[in-house]
Design a protein around this motif. Structure first.
Motif, PDB file in Angstrom:
ATOM      1  N   LEU A 101       0.088  -1.405  -0.257  1.00  0.00           N
ATOM      2  CA  LEU A 101       0.458   0.019  -0.061  1.00  0.00           C
ATOM      3  C   LEU A 101       0.992   1.115  -0.134  1.00  0.00           C
ATOM      4  N   THR A 102       0.105   1.910  -1.095  1.00  0.00           N
ATOM      5  CA  THR A 102       0.802   3.665  -1.011  1.00  0.00           C
ATOM      6  C   THR A 102      -0.020   4.429  -0.180  1.00  0.00           C
ATOM      7  N   PHE A 103       0.273   5.340   0.732  1.00  0.00           N
ATOM      8  CA  PHE A 103      -0.613   5.607   1.502  1.00  0.00           C
ATOM      9  C   PHE A 103      -0.528   6.949   1.134  1.00  0.00           C
ATOM     10  N   GLU A 104      -0.919   8.299   0.334  1.00  0.00           N
ATOM     11  CA  GLU A 104      -0.225   9.515   0.048  1.00  0.00           C
ATOM     12  C   GLU A 104       1.054   9.590   0.152  1.00  0.00           C
ATOM     13  N   GLY A 105       1.795   8.717  -0.503  1.00  0.00           N
ATOM     14  CA  GLY A 105       3.589   8.997  -0.393  1.00  0.00           C
ATOM     15  C   GLY A 105       3.845   8.004   0.358  1.00  0.00           C
ATOM     16  N   GLN A 106       2.828   7.549   2.405  1.00  0.00           N
ATOM     17  CA  GLN A 106       3.680   6.019   2.340  1.00  0.00           C
ATOM     18  C   GLN A 106       3.959   5.094   2.144  1.00  0.00           C
ATOM     19  N   LYS A 107       4.443   4.444   1.847  1.00  0.00           N
ATOM     20  CA  LYS A 107       4.698   3.310   1.160  1.00  0.00           C
ATOM     21  C   LYS A 107       4.456   1.864   3.145  1.00  0.00           C
ATOM     22  N   ILE A 108       3.950   0.877   1.989  1.00  0.00           N
ATOM     23  CA  ILE A 108       3.664  -0.315   3.917  1.00  0.00           C
ATOM     24  C   ILE A 108       3.309  -1.544   3.053  1.00  0.00           C
ATOM     25  N   GLN A 151      16.669  -4.921  -0.041  1.00  0.00           N
ATOM     26  CA  GLN A 151      14.857  -4.389  -0.750  1.00  0.00           C
ATOM     27  C   GLN A 151      14.564  -2.733  -1.285  1.00  0.00           C
ATOM     28  N   GLU A 152      15.155  -1.902  -0.160  1.00  0.00           N
ATOM     29  CA  GLU A 152      15.208  -0.587  -0.399  1.00  0.00           C
ATOM     30  C   GLU A 152      15.460   0.010  -1.352  1.00  0.00           C
ATOM     31  N   GLU A 153      16.520  -0.728  -2.176  1.00  0.00           N
ATOM     32  CA  GLU A 153      17.735  -0.371  -3.189  1.00  0.00           C
ATOM     33  C   GLU A 153      16.606  -0.683  -4.744  1.00  0.00           C
ATOM     34  N   MET A 154      16.110  -2.341  -4.054  1.00  0.00           N
ATOM     35  CA  MET A 154      15.206  -2.316  -5.434  1.00  0.00           C
ATOM     36  C   MET A 154      13.535  -1.617  -6.004  1.00  0.00           C
ATOM     37  N   GLU A 155      13.176  -0.864  -4.558  1.00  0.00           N
ATOM     38  CA  GLU A 155      12.024   0.004  -4.529  1.00  0.00           C
ATOM     39  C   GLU A 155      12.978   1.288  -5.761  1.00  0.00           C
TER      40      GLU A 155
END
Lengths: 123, 132
Positions: A35-42, B5-9
């Motif tokens: 989920l990306t909620f208003e730019g926050q990734k979860i 994972q961070e790098e992939m993101e």
């Protein structure tokens, strides 16, 4: 069932669960869900539901304006773009939002949310 | 493990962002060249109208009732899709048409699939104006 009807049914079920029993959204996500909620990734069902249940309002109502869907590929996935209004109780004006879901089929014949992106639409 | 994972993101985000900026740049300066970004399997839903295949999609885009336009991007969100190497991109922004006083707000979703040559094409594209 016709894909458009399926997408619409899923989306209505999603918002109805969100508006009446937010914690119940847990079974619409899996460990791999994002989920990306208003730019926050979860990532992951538990983290996603924690985010959604901790949003700073008790009651809300989603009203859907448009639902568009397309098949995403041979695995049976569906991409859905929704726009609508979100009325928070106690707020005078509804917030406008757009939301993208990528639904993947489950072995039991339903769908779960694999990708999910939410954005408010500011004027 | 987390660093990888961070790098992939970050990579997904960079690719998604670069693609979208390229897409709107082409749209705004040389609309017919968007044909290079769609394949026969591509799908576009434009304000509810469904189109399939690069020819029909480009015909629709080329026939939109304005000559010049400019897309201003407000937000770009990216996630890897379940497709190997695929990326979902969600964009919001405003579209200014020459001779129109007020820009139109829009949301657009792309599903990008990698090509053997190492770039991406648009497999799925859904466009909606956001009315006030």
């Amino acid at each position: 069932m016709d894909p458009d009807a399926l997408a619409k049914a899923f989306v209505e079920h999603y918002y109805s669960t969100f508006d009446t029993n937010r914690a119940g959204l847990a079974n619409l996500y899996q460990e791999s869900s994002m989920l990306t909620f208003e730019g926050q990734k979860i990532q992951g069902s538990q983290n996603i539901v924690n985010k959604l249940t901790s949003l700073p309002f008790q009651q809300c109502k989603h009203t859907i304006t448009t639902v568009d869907c397309q098949p995403s590929g041979p695995a049976g996935g569906m991409l859905v773009l929704v726009s609508g209004n979100l009325q928070l109780s106690g707020e005078q004006h509804a917030l406008k939002f757009s939301q993208m879901f990528h639904l993947m089929p489950t072995p039991q014949g339903s769908f779960y949310v694999y990708n999910h992106i939410f954005r408010l639409n500011y004027a | 493990m987390y660093k990888l994972q961070e790098e992939m993101e970050e990579q997904v985000e960079m690719v998604g962002r670069a693609f979208v900026e390229h897409y709107y740049h082409l749209f705004d300066t040389d609309r017919s060249s968007l044909a290079s970004l769609y394949h026969q399997s591509s799908m576009l839903t434009f304000e509810g109208q469904k189109l399939q295949g690069v020819d029909d999609i480009c015909a629709k885009i080329n026939q939109l009732p304005f000559d010049k336009c400019h897309h201003f991007i407000s937000t770009i969100d990216t996630q890897p899709s379940s497709f190997a190497g695929g990326i979902t991109v969600f964009v919001s922004g405003s579209l200014r048409l020459m001779c129109e006083e007020h820009p139109l707000r829009f949301s657009q979703m792309f599903h990008l699939i990698p090509t053997p040559q190492g770039s991406f094409y648009v497999q799925n594209d859904i466009f909606r104006l956001n009315y006030g």
